[in-house]
Write an enzyme that holds these catalytic residues in place. Structure first.
Site, PDB file in Angstrom:
ATOM      1  N   ASP A 104      -5.987   2.277   2.381  1.00 47.91           N
ATOM      2  CA  ASP A 104      -6.173   1.088   1.552  1.00 47.91           C
ATOM      3  C   ASP A 104      -5.216   1.092   0.365  1.00 47.91           C
ATOM      4  OD1 ASP A 104      -7.944  -1.241   0.676  1.00 47.91           O
ATOM      5  OD2 ASP A 104      -8.097   0.082  -1.062  1.00 47.91           O
ATOM      6  N   GLU A 160      -2.005  -0.324   4.559  1.00 49.90           N
ATOM      7  CA  GLU A 160      -2.138  -1.677   4.018  1.00 49.90           C
ATOM      8  C   GLU A 160      -1.091  -1.791   2.910  1.00 49.90           C
ATOM      9  OE1 GLU A 160      -5.169  -4.667   1.639  1.00 49.90           O
ATOM     10  OE2 GLU A 160      -5.226  -2.501   1.316  1.00 49.90           O
TER      11      GLU A 160
END
Length: 724
Positions: free
Chosen positions: A405, A458
């Site tokens: 993330d 990401e």
């Protein structure tokens, strides 16, 4: 022979032990051989008597100083002894934590100091041990925690009535590790560390390496000893030879707590694999399953990186879920958050009274946008904590990948910062060199130790080489989310069909850079929350047109180069945007049009997985060729997917609200082409316009192809034709 006497200890040292301020309480407490005898000191505040039992004999201890009891055994070697402790009542026989050697070896401490202990979870945290003993077998738990600036550490737990005075811990050399083995303590025990910081303040902290914890809003850690017997041997034996970039990969992203409410790991293990198998997804991506106190953070503000979410049960329950998914042929990807961590004072923040895990520089250690601490990537022990955590989930829980993330927030020193709020690196640039080093180190380590897995970034910027090998200077990820494709394609389909011709390039631009990285096409939770509306509600037109647009878009997405990721609910046309506080609107599947979307996704996955042309060369431009990229007037896109030894697949998407009859489609070969997918089929509650199951390519160049066929292209639909 003279009667042995107690080996003396200065009162000041005894007082330090009582106050919990002695860095090595084992030097005072426990057994100490001397002059042919053994002196034993025991810290038992409030006890009325303490008796040592050994080799069929007993020796009563005398109270020496503020809860410390002492006595001498007339034996030359330390026996296997126990303590009979009385508190103005019947005595209880207990073992002595201070008679045991350290549970960490010199090599463990050396690797921790170097920041290179790849299996950190096997030496730190709370680990249950079983030993043979002269009196009886010994079962207990070793507690070990890294707190290098602490002046002292005590263990507070349910077994000592949360009174840490009885269990001071010892510091092992200069490693910064504090350790204590406590016999007769096992799985389920609840505990915390009381840490005397460098600033002289005692703090109660959960264990950073705990495998389990209490349910929020309770904050203590829990001892856990796994007894799980895995049943995914076939999956794990095959995994090392897998190459995800050249394999089918259709991923269902989900937030477990709101998929269906109030489920345990065991209930999810019964329901989820069957659901995903029925729909044909190859992988599931779970939003963070690591312990987090606030459900509204969706798991992205973590407090216990090594603990599974206690809301669902114990860690073996999560092992069961992964095991069942593997037995159903479904890979498991976990969202992982190494960029920042929660601010709760009982967790990692200022763990030993100093900024230990967080960067001490507020320009680097505080995340303005998310209100959280940023890890100190310049400290090798912190990097070790993080990459060992990545290995932990891949090795201990058999996860097949990690979706990392917020990579962009890690890479740039000026991320979400105004002028004057950040300081350039040593070269004068905006790149966070320490974070780059960490990501490269993490990726190189996990791919070396766990072949066949994948890591997914990401990353929303144009940082070069995200999926390039670290040996070539890249970050070393397996895949990168294609945020540009997501943004452009959603922007396109949100326009009314009559206006789409003016935005045609938004759907073709992604093919300019489609092979610059190994991409995943993400329609994630971030696109269906915070006022963005559900994927269905992004579509224009009346209800029929919205559903048709959704089906056409999914058909286009599955055919586009890159791996697919779809957030839960979109597979049946969820009406309302996602909220973590309630489960999906499963009642919609009682309606034919929503069952139609679900049926389409099932058939999409089946056609995709059975057609190697759709995924075998995702990473190469050789796997894709435009037939017609420029048919803006008819809102139509056509292209071919191919792989060596597999039949070609021709894909046509019509984003106009009217059908195109007698549409001439260029084809790479003559002969029969099977219509393997039509998102406008009556079975999906479409209008039923189609080509009666197949088309025939005839000689004659068209759109740069050597053959062509005149076909019907349904309205707001995607059609796939596979060469027979």
């Amino acid at each position: 022979m003279s009667t042995p006497t107690v080996q003396p200890v200065e009162t000041d040292l005894l007082a330090q032990v009582v106050r919990g301020e002695h860095g090595d309480p084992h030097a005072v407490l426990g057994p100490h051989p001397h002059d042919g005898a053994v002196t034993i000191r025991v810290l038992k505040p409030l006890a009325s008597s303490v008796v040592v039992q050994y080799d069929g004999a007993e020796t009563a201890l005398e109270h020496e100083h503020e809860g410390i009891w002492v006595g001498v055994l007339p034996v030359a070697d330390v026996p296997d002894y126990r303590l009979a402790v009385s508190y103005d009542g019947p005595a209880s026989v207990v073992d002595d934590p201070y008679r045991f050697l350290p549970t960490l070896g010199e090599m463990d401490l050396h690797l921790i100091n170097e920041g290179r202990h790849e299996q950190l979870w096997q030496v730190l945290g709370a680990r249950v041990h079983h030993y043979a003993g002269a009196i009886a077998p010994v079962t207990g738990t070793s507690f070990a925690v890294w707190a290098p600036s602490a002046r002292a550490v005590r263990l507070k737990a349910d077994f000592n009535a949360w009174d840490g005075r009885e269990h001071p811990m010892r510091q092992l050399g200069s490693s910064g590790v504090w350790e204590l083995f406590v016999p007769s303590v096992g799985s389920g025990t609840t505990y915390k560390y009381a840490i005397l910081g460098a600033d002289g303040v005692w703090r109660e902290k959960a264990d950073p390496m705990a495998a389990w914890s209490e349910k929020p809003a309770q904050t203590a850690s829990k001892v856990f000893e796994s007894t799980y017997q895995w049943g995914d041997d076939e999956w794990m034996a095959a995994r090392p030879s897998k190459q995800p970039v050249a394999s089918a990969m259709s991923t269902y992203e989900m937030h477990l707590a709101s998929w269906r409410r109030d489920k345990t790991w065991e209930q999810l293990a019964d329901e989820l694999p069957a659901y995903l198998s029925d729909l044909g997804f190859t992988h599931v991506e779970l939003m963070p399953v690591m312990q987090h106190p606030f459900g509204g953070s969706w798991g992205y503000h973590v407090t216990s990186y090594f603990a599974t979410d206690a809301r669902f049960g114990d860690p073996d329950g999560f092992r069961l879920l992964v095991d069942r998914l593997h037995q159903a042929g479904i890979g498991v990807i976990l969202d992982w958050v190494p960029g920042h961590f929660a601010t709760d004072e009982w967790a990692l923040a200022r763990f030993d009274g100093t900024p230990l895990y967080e960067d001490p520089n507020p320009q680097r250690g505080w995340h303005k946008e998310w209100g959280s601490h940023i890890f100190n990537f310049g400290r090798h022990e912190v990097r070790n904590f993080l990459y060992a955590n990545a290995l932990y989930w891949l090795e201990e829980f058999h996860a097949d990948g990690l979706r990392v993330d917020g990579v962009a927030s890690m890479l740039y020193l000026d991320y979400s910062r105004e002028e004057g709020e950040w300081t350039p690196n040593v070269h004068g640039g905006r790149e966070n060199l320490e974070a780059v080093q960490f990501l490269q180190e993490m990726n190189a380590t996990v791919y070396k130790r766990v072949p066949g897995i994948t890591t997914i970034a990401e990353e929303s910027t144009s940082w070069p080489g995200v999926t390039q090998p670290t040996s070539d200077g890249g970050l070393g990820f397996g895949f990168k989310w294609n945020m540009g494709w997501m943004h452009d394609s959603l922007g396109y389909v949100e326009h009314q069909p009559v206006h789409r011709a003016y935005h045609h390039g938004e759907m073709t631009f992604s093919l300019v850079y489609a092979w610059s990285e190994n991409y995943v096409l993400p329609i994630s939770h971030d696109e269906v929350v915070h006022g963005k509306g559900s994927l269905l509600r992004k579509m224009p037109g009346d209800r029929w047109q919205q559903l048709a647009n959704l089906r056409a878009y999914l058909g286009f997405m599955w055919a586009h180069p890159g791996k697919q990721l779809l957030f839960m609910g979109a597979e049946f046309g969820q009406e309302s945007e996602w909220a973590e506080s309630r489960e999906l609107d499963w009642w919609l599947t009682d309606h034919p049009e929503h069952r139609g979307v679900q049926s389409l996704v099932r058939d999409l996955n089946a056609a995709y997985r059975s057609s190697e042309a759709m995924w075998g060369q995702d990473h190469s431009p050789d796997g894709f060729a435009w037939i017609d990229a420029n048919d803006a007037g008819r809102n139509t896109f056509s292209f071919v997917r191919r792989a060596p030894g597999a039949p070609d697949v021709a894909c046509v998407t019509n984003f106009a609200a009217v059908p195109h009859f007698d549409y001439r489609l260029g084809l790479p070969a003559t002969g029969e082409w099977e219509e393997v997918l039509n998102t406008d089929a009556s079975a999906y509650t479409g209008s039923g316009v189609g080509n009666l199951g197949s088309i025939t390519g005839v000689e004659g160049e068209w759109s740069g192809q050597p053959a062509h066929a005149n076909i019907v292209v349904p309205p707001l639909a995607t059609v796939w034709f596979r060469k027979k």
